[in-house]
Design an enzyme around this catalytic site. Structure first.
Site, PDB file in Angstrom:
ATOM      1  N   LYS A  44       0.841  -1.206   0.000  1.00  0.00           N
ATOM      2  CA  LYS A  44       0.000   0.000   0.000  1.00  0.00           C
ATOM      3  C   LYS A  44       0.868   1.245   0.000  1.00  0.00           C
ATOM      4  O   LYS A  44       0.629   2.195  -0.744  1.00  0.00           O
ATOM      5  CB  LYS A  44      -0.894  -0.002   1.239  1.00  0.00           C
ATOM      6  CG  LYS A  44      -1.622   1.305   1.473  1.00  0.00           C
ATOM      7  CD  LYS A  44      -2.192   1.414   2.864  1.00  0.00           C
ATOM      8  CE  LYS A  44      -1.148   1.789   3.893  1.00  0.00           C
ATOM      9  NZ  LYS A  44      -1.699   2.061   5.232  1.00  0.00           N
ATOM     10  N   ARG A  49       2.677   5.986  -3.001  1.00  0.00           N
ATOM     11  CA  ARG A  49       3.774   6.911  -3.323  1.00  0.00           C
ATOM     12  C   ARG A  49       4.048   6.897  -4.824  1.00  0.00           C
ATOM     13  O   ARG A  49       4.191   7.944  -5.455  1.00  0.00           O
ATOM     14  CB  ARG A  49       5.040   6.510  -2.565  1.00  0.00           C
ATOM     15  CG  ARG A  49       4.992   6.878  -1.082  1.00  0.00           C
ATOM     16  CD  ARG A  49       6.047   6.092  -0.316  1.00  0.00           C
ATOM     17  NE  ARG A  49       6.186   6.521   1.059  1.00  0.00           N
ATOM     18  CZ  ARG A  49       5.390   6.197   2.066  1.00  0.00           C
ATOM     19  NH1 ARG A  49       4.334   5.440   1.840  1.00  0.00           N
ATOM     20  NH2 ARG A  49       5.620   6.617   3.300  1.00  0.00           N
ATOM     21  N   ASP A  71      -7.602   1.899  -0.484  1.00  0.00           N
ATOM     22  CA  ASP A  71      -6.703   3.050  -0.277  1.00  0.00           C
ATOM     23  C   ASP A  71      -6.097   3.580  -1.580  1.00  0.00           C
ATOM     24  O   ASP A  71      -6.176   4.792  -1.840  1.00  0.00           O
ATOM     25  CB  ASP A  71      -5.623   2.716   0.761  1.00  0.00           C
ATOM     26  CG  ASP A  71      -6.159   2.816   2.196  1.00  0.00           C
ATOM     27  OD1 ASP A  71      -7.403   2.897   2.360  1.00  0.00           O
ATOM     28  OD2 ASP A  71      -5.353   2.812   3.141  1.00  0.00           O
ATOM     29  N   ASN A 115     -10.769   6.565   4.458  1.00  0.00           N
ATOM     30  CA  ASN A 115      -9.990   6.502   5.695  1.00  0.00           C
ATOM     31  C   ASN A 115      -8.539   6.166   5.358  1.00  0.00           C
ATOM     32  O   ASN A 115      -7.853   5.482   6.123  1.00  0.00           O
ATOM     33  CB  ASN A 115     -10.586   5.465   6.652  1.00  0.00           C
ATOM     34  CG  ASN A 115     -10.105   5.678   8.089  1.00  0.00           C
ATOM     35  OD1 ASN A 115      -9.405   6.639   8.384  1.00  0.00           O
ATOM     36  ND2 ASN A 115     -10.467   4.761   8.965  1.00  0.00           N
ATOM     37  N   GLY A 117      -4.991   7.110   5.242  1.00  0.00           N
ATOM     38  CA  GLY A 117      -4.024   8.081   5.760  1.00  0.00           C
ATOM     39  C   GLY A 117      -3.039   8.526   4.692  1.00  0.00           C
ATOM     40  O   GLY A 117      -2.678   9.701   4.604  1.00  0.00           O
ATOM     41  N   ARG A 145      -8.755  11.994  12.778  1.00  0.00           N
ATOM     42  CA  ARG A 145      -7.326  11.628  12.726  1.00  0.00           C
ATOM     43  C   ARG A 145      -6.459  12.888  12.568  1.00  0.00           C
ATOM     44  O   ARG A 145      -6.906  13.905  12.048  1.00  0.00           O
ATOM     45  CB  ARG A 145      -7.087  10.616  11.589  1.00  0.00           C
ATOM     46  CG  ARG A 145      -7.794   9.282  11.850  1.00  0.00           C
ATOM     47  CD  ARG A 145      -7.539   8.261  10.745  1.00  0.00           C
ATOM     48  NE  ARG A 145      -6.132   7.884  10.671  1.00  0.00           N
ATOM     49  CZ  ARG A 145      -5.642   7.061   9.760  1.00  0.00           C
ATOM     50  NH1 ARG A 145      -6.433   6.511   8.847  1.00  0.00           N
ATOM     51  NH2 ARG A 145      -4.352   6.783   9.745  1.00  0.00           N
ATOM     52  N   SER A 191       1.834  11.453  12.898  1.00  0.00           N
ATOM     53  CA  SER A 191       1.939  10.619  11.703  1.00  0.00           C
ATOM     54  C   SER A 191       3.184  10.997  10.915  1.00  0.00           C
ATOM     55  O   SER A 191       3.410  12.178  10.614  1.00  0.00           O
ATOM     56  CB  SER A 191       0.710  10.798  10.809  1.00  0.00           C
ATOM     57  OG  SER A 191       0.889  10.052   9.620  1.00  0.00           O
ATOM     58  N   ASP A 334       2.206  -0.992  12.390  1.00  0.00           N
ATOM     59  CA  ASP A 334       1.118  -1.657  11.656  1.00  0.00           C
ATOM     60  C   ASP A 334       1.096  -3.155  11.955  1.00  0.00           C
ATOM     61  O   ASP A 334       0.094  -3.825  11.696  1.00  0.00           O
ATOM     62  CB  ASP A 334       1.246  -1.436  10.139  1.00  0.00           C
ATOM     63  CG  ASP A 334       0.755  -0.063   9.716  1.00  0.00           C
ATOM     64  OD1 ASP A 334       0.398   0.750  10.591  1.00  0.00           O
ATOM     65  OD2 ASP A 334       0.747   0.211   8.493  1.00  0.00           O
ATOM     66  N   GLN A 361      -5.249   5.928  14.632  1.00  0.00           N
ATOM     67  CA  GLN A 361      -5.287   5.390  13.263  1.00  0.00           C
ATOM     68  C   GLN A 361      -6.720   4.993  12.897  1.00  0.00           C
ATOM     69  O   GLN A 361      -7.649   5.707  13.270  1.00  0.00           O
ATOM     70  CB  GLN A 361      -4.238   4.297  13.141  1.00  0.00           C
ATOM     71  CG  GLN A 361      -2.838   4.948  13.301  1.00  0.00           C
ATOM     72  CD  GLN A 361      -1.671   4.034  13.053  1.00  0.00           C
ATOM     73  OE1 GLN A 361      -1.587   2.965  13.616  1.00  0.00           O
ATOM     74  NE2 GLN A 361      -0.753   4.480  12.211  1.00  0.00           N
ATOM     75  N   GLU A 362      -6.899   3.909  12.155  1.00  0.00           N
ATOM     76  CA  GLU A 362      -8.244   3.565  11.692  1.00  0.00           C
ATOM     77  C   GLU A 362      -9.221   3.521  12.868  1.00  0.00           C
ATOM     78  O   GLU A 362     -10.409   3.806  12.744  1.00  0.00           O
ATOM     79  CB  GLU A 362      -8.233   2.221  10.970  1.00  0.00           C
ATOM     80  CG  GLU A 362      -7.704   2.288   9.547  1.00  0.00           C
ATOM     81  CD  GLU A 362      -6.194   2.277   9.464  1.00  0.00           C
ATOM     82  OE1 GLU A 362      -5.516   2.741  10.411  1.00  0.00           O
ATOM     83  OE2 GLU A 362      -5.685   1.810   8.430  1.00  0.00           O
ATOM     84  N   ARG A 365      -6.245   1.706  18.285  1.00  0.00           N
ATOM     85  CA  ARG A 365      -5.842   0.296  18.187  1.00  0.00           C
ATOM     86  C   ARG A 365      -5.414  -0.296  19.531  1.00  0.00           C
ATOM     87  O   ARG A 365      -5.506  -1.508  19.723  1.00  0.00           O
ATOM     88  CB  ARG A 365      -4.709   0.161  17.161  1.00  0.00           C
ATOM     89  CG  ARG A 365      -5.219   0.355  15.747  1.00  0.00           C
ATOM     90  CD  ARG A 365      -4.143   0.266  14.701  1.00  0.00           C
ATOM     91  NE  ARG A 365      -4.745   0.096  13.378  1.00  0.00           N
ATOM     92  CZ  ARG A 365      -4.093   0.149  12.241  1.00  0.00           C
ATOM     93  NH1 ARG A 365      -2.789   0.369  12.241  1.00  0.00           N
ATOM     94  NH2 ARG A 365      -4.726  -0.032  11.103  1.00  0.00           N
ATOM     95  N   HIS A 405      -9.274  -2.723   9.169  1.00  0.00           N
ATOM     96  CA  HIS A 405      -8.806  -3.921   8.448  1.00  0.00           C
ATOM     97  C   HIS A 405      -7.816  -4.757   9.253  1.00  0.00           C
ATOM     98  O   HIS A 405      -7.840  -5.976   9.218  1.00  0.00           O
ATOM     99  CB  HIS A 405      -8.170  -3.495   7.135  1.00  0.00           C
ATOM    100  CG  HIS A 405      -7.065  -2.476   7.260  1.00  0.00           C
ATOM    101  ND1 HIS A 405      -5.932  -2.473   6.474  1.00  0.00           N
ATOM    102  CD2 HIS A 405      -6.904  -1.414   8.117  1.00  0.00           C
ATOM    103  CE1 HIS A 405      -5.154  -1.475   6.824  1.00  0.00           C
ATOM    104  NE2 HIS A 405      -5.720  -0.807   7.806  1.00  0.00           N
ATOM    105  N   ARG A 406      -6.946  -4.080  10.016  1.00  0.00           N
ATOM    106  CA  ARG A 406      -5.897  -4.856  10.723  1.00  0.00           C
ATOM    107  C   ARG A 406      -6.447  -5.571  11.960  1.00  0.00           C
ATOM    108  O   ARG A 406      -5.899  -6.582  12.367  1.00  0.00           O
ATOM    109  CB  ARG A 406      -4.704  -3.972  11.080  1.00  0.00           C
ATOM    110  CG  ARG A 406      -4.028  -3.418   9.861  1.00  0.00           C
ATOM    111  CD  ARG A 406      -2.591  -2.993  10.057  1.00  0.00           C
ATOM    112  NE  ARG A 406      -2.181  -2.240   8.884  1.00  0.00           N
ATOM    113  CZ  ARG A 406      -1.871  -2.779   7.695  1.00  0.00           C
ATOM    114  NH1 ARG A 406      -1.881  -4.090   7.540  1.00  0.00           N
ATOM    115  NH2 ARG A 406      -1.548  -2.022   6.665  1.00  0.00           N
ATOM    116  N   LYS A 433      -9.798  -2.315   2.772  1.00  0.00           N
ATOM    117  CA  LYS A 433      -8.921  -1.133   2.815  1.00  0.00           C
ATOM    118  C   LYS A 433      -7.570  -1.448   2.177  1.00  0.00           C
ATOM    119  O   LYS A 433      -7.035  -0.635   1.418  1.00  0.00           O
ATOM    120  CB  LYS A 433      -8.732  -0.658   4.260  1.00  0.00           C
ATOM    121  CG  LYS A 433      -7.967   0.653   4.371  1.00  0.00           C
ATOM    122  CD  LYS A 433      -7.927   1.151   5.812  1.00  0.00           C
ATOM    123  CE  LYS A 433      -7.473   2.593   5.915  1.00  0.00           C
ATOM    124  NZ  LYS A 433      -6.049   2.797   5.774  1.00  0.00           N
TER     125      LYS A 433
END
Ligand SMILES: O=C(O)C1=C[C@@H](OP(=O)(O)O)[C@@H](O)[C@H](O)C1
Ligand SMILES: C=C(OP(=O)(O)O)C(=O)O
Length: 446
Positions: A44, A49, A71, A115, A117, A145, A191, A334, A361-362, A365, A405-406, A433
C-alpha cells in the site's frame, strides 16, 4: 450477504475485487501447522507513493503490481477528478499514469480520501501546487485523525490551507497557487505521513525545501518515500541523524515501476507460521525491501522462530512453543496487532511499547486490542502507549473490528491457531482497505 461499503466515482475494477462479505465470519481452526508459499498483494505504502509521484512526473509511467484496494482507489479517484489521464488494468496488474511535470490540470475539485491516511496526508502538499481551490474530506474517522501538524508545516512553506469546518481537522480547503519552499520543522509524532507528503511535493516548490523532522526516533516510512523519489529521479538530502531532509527544485522522470509485496500484509502469514509451528515463505519480499514492517520477522525470531530474510524472499519456520517478547514497535506499529493476536499463545507475557500514535489510526488500536482480547478471555493490561498481554487460552467471542482492516486480519490469525473454533469476525469486509482477498488467501492455506 451485504455488499461492502461502496465508494463513489470511477471504479478501476476495484469494486470487483472487493466482492461481497458476510456480516460475520466464523474462523475455523487450521488444525495443523501451516506450510505454504504465500504471495501477498503489492505494498500500500509503495503503491500510493508511486502513483502520486508518477502523476507529478514528466510523462507516462507504468506502475506494475500495484495494490488494488480501497486506499489506492481513493488516490486514483482523486487523480482522475484532478484531470490526470489514468488507466488501470487489474488483469494485467498495472496502472498507467500520465504525469504532467508537477502541474495539476484542474482546480475547483472536491476530493474524498475515505480513511486512507496515505491519501489524506500525501495529497494536500501536492494540491498546493495546483490552481485550487480543492476541498479534501474523508469518512467521519478521518475527521478525527491528526492533520494539524501537516497544515502548520504547509503554511510555513507558503501554502494557503484552511480548515473548512473545525480548526485542526478535516475537511481542508487547499487554495493552491504553488509552494514557496524554505525551511520548516515538521512534527511527525502524530503521523510520519506528514513528512512523506511534504517531501513528495517538494521538488516543485520555488525554493529548496528543508525539513527538520521531529517526534520519532526512526522514520522507516520516510525511507520508503526517499527511495521512491530517488527511483523517479529526485534525490533527498538526508543528514546522518535522519533529522534534516532537503529537496532541491527538480522534476520527476516518468518510468516503469514495480511495486514490491506488502510487508504488513505478510505479517499475518508469518505470524501464522509462528503460532502453528509451521512454515511460510513470502516471495518478493526480502533484504532489498525498503519496508520497515519486515522487522516483524525479527520479532518472531526473538520469540523462538527460525527466520531467513533472503535477497528476495522471507521464510519463517515456527517453533514448538513461542516465547513472549518485550518490544518497542514505534517504527513498525502496523504489525502491532499481529503480534498482539499471537501473544496469548506464547509461554510468557508479551509487552508492546511506544505505539501511542496507533490510538489515532483507523481506530484506537490500543483500546481495540485490549477490548477484543479481553472479550476472548485473555488477560491484557492497557497502557497509555502500549499493551501487556498474558498467555492463556481463548474462549469463544464475536470480535468487533471497528472498521479497522488490521483488527480483522490479526484476530483471524488467532482464530486459525486456536484448537477450537473461538473467533468470529464482525464486519470482515473492512479488509478491503488494503487486502480484499485476505480471507480467500487464508482459505487457500487449508
Ligand atoms: O507512510 C505510510 O505509508 C504509512 C505510515 C504509517 O503511518 P503513521 O506514520 O501515521 O504511523 C503506517 O501506519 C501507515 O499504514 C502507512
Ligand atoms: C495505519 C494504517 O493506514 P493509514 O495509511 O490509513 O494510516 C494502516 O494501514 O495500518
Amino acid at each position: 450477504m451485504k455488499p461492502v461499503r461502496g465508494v463513489p466515482g470511477i471504479d478501476f475494477g476495484i469494486r470487483e475485487v472487493r466482492g461481497d462479505f458476510p456480516e460475520e465470519l466464523e474462523i475455523s481452526p487450521l488444525g495443523r501447522p501451516v506450510d505454504a508459499e504465500v504471495r501477498v498483494p503489492g505494498s500500500k505504502s509503495v503503491t500510493n507513493r508511486a502513483l502520486l509521484v508518477a502523476a507529478l512526473a514528466d510523462g507516462v509511467s507504468v506502475v506494475r503490481n500495484p495494490l488494488f484496494s480501497d486506499d489506492p482507489y481513493y488516490l486514483l479517484d482523486a487523480l482522475v477528478r484532478l484531470g490526470f489521464d489514468v488507466g488501470a488494468d487489474r488483469e494485467a496488474g498495472e496502472v498507467r499514469v500520465g504525469g504532467l511535470g508537477g502541474e495539476i490540470p484542474r482546480g475547483g475539485v472536491e476530493v474524498f480520501v475515505g480513511n486512507a491516511g496515505t491519501v489524506a496526508r500525501f495529497l494536500p502538499p501536492a494540491l498546493a501546487l495546483g490552481p485550487g481551490p480543492y476541498t479534501v474530506d474523508g469518512v467521519p474517522r478521518m475527521r478525527e485523525r491528526p492533520i494539524r501538524d501537516l497544515v502548520d508545516a504547509l503554511r510555513r512553506l507558503g501554502a494557503a490551507v484552511d480548515y473548512a469546518e473545525d480548526e485542526g481537522r478535516f475537511p481542508l480547503v487547499v487554495r493552491g497557487g504553488g509552494l514557496e519552499g524554505g525551511a520548516t520543522p515538521v512534527q511527525g509524532a502524530g503521523s510520519s505521513q506528514f513528512v512523506s507528503g511534504l517531501l513528495m511535493a517538494a521538488p516543485y516548490a520555488r525554493r529548496t525545501v528543508n525539513l527538520d523532522v521531529q517526534g520519532r526516533e526512526k522514520w522507516p516510512y520516510v525511507g520508503i518515500t526517499v527511495e521512491v523519489m530517488r527511483r523517479f529521479g529526485v534525490e533527498v538530502g538526508v543528514s546522518e541523524d535522519l533529522r534534516s531532509l532537503a529537496v532541491e527544485p527538480g522534476v520527476y522522470r516518468a518510468r516503469a515501476f514495480e511495486v514490491e509485496p506488502d510487508a504488513s500484509a505478510a505479517s499475518y502469514f508469518m505470524a501464522l507460521a509462528a503460532v502453528t509451528g509451521g512454515r511460510v515463505r513470502v516471495p518478493g519480499l526480502g533484504s532489498r525491501s525498503s519496508q520497515g514492517d519486515l522487522r516483524f520477522a525479527e520479532v518472531l525470531e526473538t520469540m523462538g522462530c527460525e527466520v531467513e530474510i533472503e535477497a528476495d524472499a522471507v521464510e519463517v519456520r515456527g517453533t514448538e512453543r513461542l516465547r513472549g517478547v518485550e518490544v518497542d514497535m514505534n517504527a513498525f506499529s502496523d504489525t502491532m496487532m499481529t503480534l498482539a493476536a499471537i501473544a496469548p499463545f506464547a509461554s510468557t507475557p508479551t509487552t508492546i511499547t511506544n505505539v501511542g500514535h496507533a490510538r489515532h489510526q483507523e481506530t484506537d488500536r490500543i483500546s481495540a486490542v485490549a477490548a477484543e482480547l479481553g472479550r476472548l478471555g485473555v488477560a491484557v493490561e492497557e497502557r497509555p502507549d502500549g499493551l501487556k498481554i498474558l498467555p492463556g487460552p481463548l474462549r469463544p467471542a464475536v470480535v468487533e473490528t471497528y472498521g479497522d482492516h488490521r483488527v480483522a486480519m490479526a484476530f483471524a490469525v488467532a482464530g486459525l491457531a486456536s484448537p477450537d473454533p473461538v473467533v468470529t469476525i464482525r464486519d470482515p469486509g473492512c479488509v478491503t482497505k488494503t487486502f480484499p482477498g485476505y480471507f480467500g488467501a487464508l482459505e487457500s492455506l487449508r
